[in-house]
Design a protein around this motif. Structure first.
Motif, PDB file in Angstrom:
ATOM      1  N   GLY A  48       0.835  -1.211   0.000  1.00  0.00           N
ATOM      2  CA  GLY A  48       0.000   0.000   0.000  1.00  0.00           C
ATOM      3  C   GLY A  48       0.867   1.258   0.000  1.00  0.00           C
ATOM      4  N   GLU A  49       1.952   1.195   0.755  1.00  0.00           N
ATOM      5  CA  GLU A  49       2.849   2.359   0.854  1.00  0.00           C
ATOM      6  C   GLU A  49       3.504   2.711  -0.478  1.00  0.00           C
ATOM      7  OE1 GLU A  49       4.353   2.175   5.484  1.00  0.00           O
ATOM      8  OE2 GLU A  49       5.675   1.463   3.897  1.00  0.00           O
ATOM      9  N   MET A  50       3.679   1.700  -1.326  1.00  0.00           N
ATOM     10  CA  MET A  50       4.281   2.000  -2.640  1.00  0.00           C
ATOM     11  C   MET A  50       3.410   3.042  -3.351  1.00  0.00           C
ATOM     12  SD  MET A  50       5.391  -1.770  -4.005  1.00  0.00           S
ATOM     13  CE  MET A  50       6.185  -2.949  -2.923  1.00  0.00           C
ATOM     14  N   MET A  51       2.098   2.924  -3.183  1.00  0.00           N
ATOM     15  CA  MET A  51       1.200   3.883  -3.849  1.00  0.00           C
ATOM     16  C   MET A  51       1.103   5.201  -3.088  1.00  0.00           C
ATOM     17  SD  MET A  51      -1.984   1.983  -5.602  1.00  0.00           S
ATOM     18  CE  MET A  51      -2.696   1.196  -4.190  1.00  0.00           C
ATOM     19  N   THR A  52       1.047   5.120  -1.751  1.00  0.00           N
ATOM     20  CA  THR A  52       0.856   6.379  -1.011  1.00  0.00           C
ATOM     21  C   THR A  52       2.061   7.296  -1.186  1.00  0.00           C
ATOM     22  OG1 THR A  52       1.668   5.378   1.055  1.00  0.00           O
ATOM     23  CG2 THR A  52      -0.707   5.370   0.703  1.00  0.00           C
ATOM     24  N   LYS A  53       3.242   6.693  -1.428  1.00  0.00           N
ATOM     25  CA  LYS A  53       4.467   7.498  -1.578  1.00  0.00           C
ATOM     26  C   LYS A  53       4.728   7.906  -3.031  1.00  0.00           C
ATOM     27  CE  LYS A  53       6.955   5.042   2.138  1.00  0.00           C
ATOM     28  NZ  LYS A  53       7.129   6.015   3.176  1.00  0.00           N
ATOM     29  N   ASP A  54       3.917   7.410  -3.956  1.00  0.00           N
ATOM     30  CA  ASP A  54       4.229   7.536  -5.381  1.00  0.00           C
ATOM     31  C   ASP A  54       3.559   8.777  -5.996  1.00  0.00           C
ATOM     32  OD1 ASP A  54       4.628   7.199  -8.090  1.00  0.00           O
ATOM     33  OD2 ASP A  54       4.183   5.050  -8.073  1.00  0.00           O
ATOM     34  N   THR A  55       4.367   9.714  -6.462  1.00  0.00           N
ATOM     35  CA  THR A  55       3.805  10.951  -7.024  1.00  0.00           C
ATOM     36  C   THR A  55       3.056  10.704  -8.343  1.00  0.00           C
ATOM     37  OG1 THR A  55       5.939  11.340  -8.039  1.00  0.00           O
ATOM     38  CG2 THR A  55       5.477  12.554  -6.001  1.00  0.00           C
ATOM     39  N   ARG A  56       3.219   9.517  -8.914  1.00  0.00           N
ATOM     40  CA  ARG A  56       2.468   9.204 -10.144  1.00  0.00           C
ATOM     41  C   ARG A  56       1.022   8.825  -9.839  1.00  0.00           C
ATOM     42  NH1 ARG A  56       6.566   4.670 -12.149  1.00  0.00           N
ATOM     43  NH2 ARG A  56       6.484   4.351  -9.903  1.00  0.00           N
ATOM     44  N   GLY A 112      -0.617  15.127  -2.646  1.00  0.00           N
ATOM     45  CA  GLY A 112      -1.581  14.332  -3.400  1.00  0.00           C
ATOM     46  C   GLY A 112      -2.948  14.451  -2.741  1.00  0.00           C
ATOM     47  N   LYS A 113      -3.949  13.846  -3.398  1.00  0.00           N
ATOM     48  CA  LYS A 113      -5.309  13.868  -2.816  1.00  0.00           C
ATOM     49  C   LYS A 113      -5.588  12.511  -2.205  1.00  0.00           C
ATOM     50  CE  LYS A 113      -8.030  15.315  -6.434  1.00  0.00           C
ATOM     51  NZ  LYS A 113      -9.326  15.727  -6.983  1.00  0.00           N
ATOM     52  N   SER A 114      -6.298  12.507  -1.077  1.00  0.00           N
ATOM     53  CA  SER A 114      -6.753  11.202  -0.587  1.00  0.00           C
ATOM     54  C   SER A 114      -8.243  11.237  -0.307  1.00  0.00           C
ATOM     55  CB  SER A 114      -5.960  10.749   0.644  1.00  0.00           C
ATOM     56  OG  SER A 114      -5.938  11.742   1.606  1.00  0.00           O
ATOM     57  N   LEU A 115      -8.864  10.087  -0.539  1.00  0.00           N
ATOM     58  CA  LEU A 115     -10.288   9.918  -0.245  1.00  0.00           C
ATOM     59  C   LEU A 115     -10.321   8.845   0.844  1.00  0.00           C
ATOM     60  CD1 LEU A 115     -12.952   8.939  -2.967  1.00  0.00           C
ATOM     61  CD2 LEU A 115     -13.149   8.450  -0.579  1.00  0.00           C
ATOM     62  N   LEU A 116     -10.743   9.239   2.037  1.00  0.00           N
ATOM     63  CA  LEU A 116     -10.633   8.318   3.170  1.00  0.00           C
ATOM     64  C   LEU A 116     -11.993   7.853   3.656  1.00  0.00           C
ATOM     65  CD1 LEU A 116      -7.865  10.267   5.113  1.00  0.00           C
ATOM     66  CD2 LEU A 116      -7.573   8.237   3.677  1.00  0.00           C
ATOM     67  N   GLU A 117     -12.139   6.532   3.763  1.00  0.00           N
ATOM     68  CA  GLU A 117     -13.378   5.904   4.257  1.00  0.00           C
ATOM     69  C   GLU A 117     -12.965   5.034   5.437  1.00  0.00           C
ATOM     70  OE1 GLU A 117     -16.389   6.446   3.157  1.00  0.00           O
ATOM     71  OE2 GLU A 117     -16.080   7.392   1.208  1.00  0.00           O
ATOM     72  N   LEU A 118     -13.100   5.555   6.651  1.00  0.00           N
ATOM     73  CA  LEU A 118     -12.493   4.898   7.808  1.00  0.00           C
ATOM     74  C   LEU A 118     -13.544   4.413   8.804  1.00  0.00           C
ATOM     75  CD1 LEU A 118      -9.619   7.535   8.091  1.00  0.00           C
ATOM     76  CD2 LEU A 118      -9.674   5.448   6.700  1.00  0.00           C
ATOM     77  N   GLY A 119     -13.101   4.135  10.008  1.00  0.00           N
ATOM     78  CA  GLY A 119     -13.951   3.472  11.001  1.00  0.00           C
ATOM     79  C   GLY A 119     -15.162   4.279  11.448  1.00  0.00           C
ATOM     80  N   GLY A 120     -16.153   3.561  11.948  1.00  0.00           N
ATOM     81  CA  GLY A 120     -17.362   4.197  12.470  1.00  0.00           C
ATOM     82  C   GLY A 120     -17.623   3.756  13.895  1.00  0.00           C
TER      83      GLY A 120
END
Ligand code: NAD
Length: 517
Positions: free
Chosen positions: A231-239, A264-272
């Motif tokens: 997952g981190e490969m994507m979160t760190k990737d400017t592409r 970058g932009k993130s769309l977060l769907e987390l705990g409830g």
């Protein structure tokens, strides 16, 4: 495939979905190049090995990104309604494979077969929604302050959308993102949960078939596999301009910082930590159905599961007795057997968290009214089956403030006005789903008002659990603030551009600025 359950048609389902013993899960659909470690997926239903996938290495990831970025160049210039046509075909393929995929979801994740089918139905629904949307990606036009000028805004594709998903909706969350991202002209790289990777392989196979049949590049839909390190490969990737991450608040806080650190932009769907308020005017029968399904459906492993019942003191005993009675009828067992209401938790770590929660609530002064416990013996060999439990508690207890991803329901008492209940409902860090059970119009409207529920979802006379794809889905506060699926959620998958066109022979500047040469 000898090790897997032969009951309930799992073997046939896997065959229909093109799942092999070992799946090159890193592939973008047809490439087979992974040298990564092998991830084994065991079913919580019977503890048997389902299949294996290979984890994505750094080198594999580079190849995936090359395929994705190159596919984007083709995909982004295809007219949106034509992209919609591809998504329509994908929806049709899902219709064909609905039973097989629903069965795999149930077997790999542990939710009931009915819920597995429901999850695939959500995928089909979002495809239909996206097809219509592919002709409606509209921007506004506005009047320019300068004569002979026209001003408008338009939406363009972003590029590679990274999707990180949780184990509990192993297929639907991906489709909520991909169906919209695809019609918007983006390509997707998906890292499913390492706890449900075979569902990822099955979905990828379906998508790849559709793209191949249309002579489109496979990189439009890519799959990578592994744990947080992948997952981190994507979160760190400017592409990757947008990372859509669904999972725990703990994960969301890390992902948000990582992606924001590179702007970058993130769309977060987390705990409830979802509550139903039960007022003196509630329909008790409806309340019991909503609360019990909300608390024990998917074995309490929905982000929208009902965790707290906030009951008015005047009807507290009546509601408590009715809910406790309903729990006596629950049948716990193999989720593929439609006679059962409650299936297993995802794994034995989840069972430990469930047990810890029950210990903690007692330590904090809570009172257990429906005893929990781990089931053993025939049919429960996986060690993942637990009894749904109910405890009387207080809202300020640490354990009540925490999202325990298991079937533990807390009963909380309020007195006086509905405002007191709303304050309790809002008095947690999370802000996903909320509900009020009442036939009193004033109470319902106060719950929905500016001073009412602070959640992304607020329902009247419906439980907290589940949502339709037509509305924007997501929550506030520690739930992350993201919105996906219906309404105008598509806008997050696009970049907005404002265009001003001068059709005169003069060059007037904005704000009346003079710049004479
Ligand atoms: P999790 O946070 O353990 O994992 C979710 C995903 O994030 C996995 O794919 C995991 O590999 C990845 N991940 C973890 N740490 C990461 C990091 N540092 N960088 C990149 N990726 C990372 O969650 P889970 O146990 O799979 O799912 C349960 C949680 O998900 C619950 O809190 C539930 O409420 C939440 N959830 C929320 C929604 C929603 O829409 N709000 C929907 C489903 C689940």
């Amino acid at each position: 495939m000898d090790a897997i359950a032969t009951d309930f048609g799992i073997k046939e389902a896997l065959q229909q979905l093109g799942v092999k013993d070992i799946n090159e899960g890193t592939s973008t659909g047809v490439n087979n190049f992974s040298n990564g470690d092998v991830i084994e997926s065991y079913s919580p239903v019977d503890g048997k090995l389902i299949a294996k996938v290979k984890a994505t290495t750094k080198d594999d990831y580079e190849k995936v990104m090359q395929a994705a970025t190159s596919a984007f160049k083709t995909w982004r210039v295809m007219p949106a309604p034509q992209r919609g046509e591809i998504v329509r075909q994908f929806g049709d393929k899902l219709r064909e494979k609905k039973e097989a995929l629903g069965k795999l979801v149930s077997y790999e994740m542990g939710k009931s077969y009915q819920e597995g089918l429901g999850e695939v139905q959500e995928m089909i629904d979002i495809c239909d929604f996206a097809v219509g949307l592919s002709r409606q990606l509209h921007g506004l036009t506005m009047h320019s302050e300068r004569p002979g000028h026209r001003m408008y805004e338009q939406y363009h594709p972003l590029g590679v959308v990274g999707i990180i998903s949780a184990f509990n909706f192993p297929v639907a969350v991906w489709s909520w993102n991909t169906a919209l991202a695809w019609i918007c002209g983006d390509v997707c790289v998906w890292k499913p949960s390492e706890k449900a990777p075979i569902c990822g392989v099955a979905c990828q196979n379906i998508a790849a078939e559709v793209f191949k049949a249309n002579n489109l590049p496979e990189g439009i839909s890519c799959l990578i596999n592994g744990d947080y390190r992948v997952g981190e490969m994507m979160t760190k990737d400017t592409r990757v301009p947008l990372v859509s991450a669904t999972g725990s608040t703990r994960m969301g806080k890390i992902v948000a910082q990582e992606v924001a650190g590179r702007l970058g932009k993130s769309l977060l769907e987390l705990g409830g930590n979802n509550a139903i308020i039960v007022t003196p005017d509630a329909d008790i029968k409806m309340t019991v159905i909503g609360a019990v399904f909300g608390a024990v459906g998917t074995a309490g492993q929905r982000c929208t599961s009902t965790r707290r019942l906030i009951i008015h003191d005047s009807i507290y005993d009546k509601v408590k007795d009715a809910v406790v009675d309903a729990y006596k009828q629950l049948r716990i067992g193999n989720p593929l057997d439609e006679n059962n209401h409650v299936g297993p938790l995802i794994d034995t770590d989840a069972v430990k968290m469930y047990q810890n929660a029950l210990t903690q609530v007692v330590e904090e002064g809570g009172n257990i009214v429906v005893e929990g416990g781990v089931l053993s013996g025939e049919g429960y060999e996986s060690g993942c089956y637990v009894k749904p439990a109910i405890a009387e508690a207080r809202n300020d207890m640490k354990i009540v403030q925490h999202e325990t991803f298991a079937p533990v329901l807390y009963l909380l008492k309020y007195s006086g006005d509905v405002e007191n209940a709303i304050e309790m409902q809002n008095g947690v860090a999370q802000g996903l789903s909320s509900a009020i059970m009442t036939n009193n119009l004033r109470e319902a409207e106060r719950f929905l008002s500016h001073a009412g529920s602070d959640c992304g979802i607020a329902n009247v006379n419906i439980g907290t659990s589940g949502a339709e794809i037509g509305g924007a889905f997501g929550g506030e506060k520690e739930t992350g603030g993201g919105r996906e699926s219906g309404s105008d959620a598509w806008k997050v998958y696009m970049r907005r551009q404002t265009n001003t066109i001068n059709y005169t022979t003069e060059l007037p500047l904005a704000q009346g600025i003079k710049f004479d040469l």
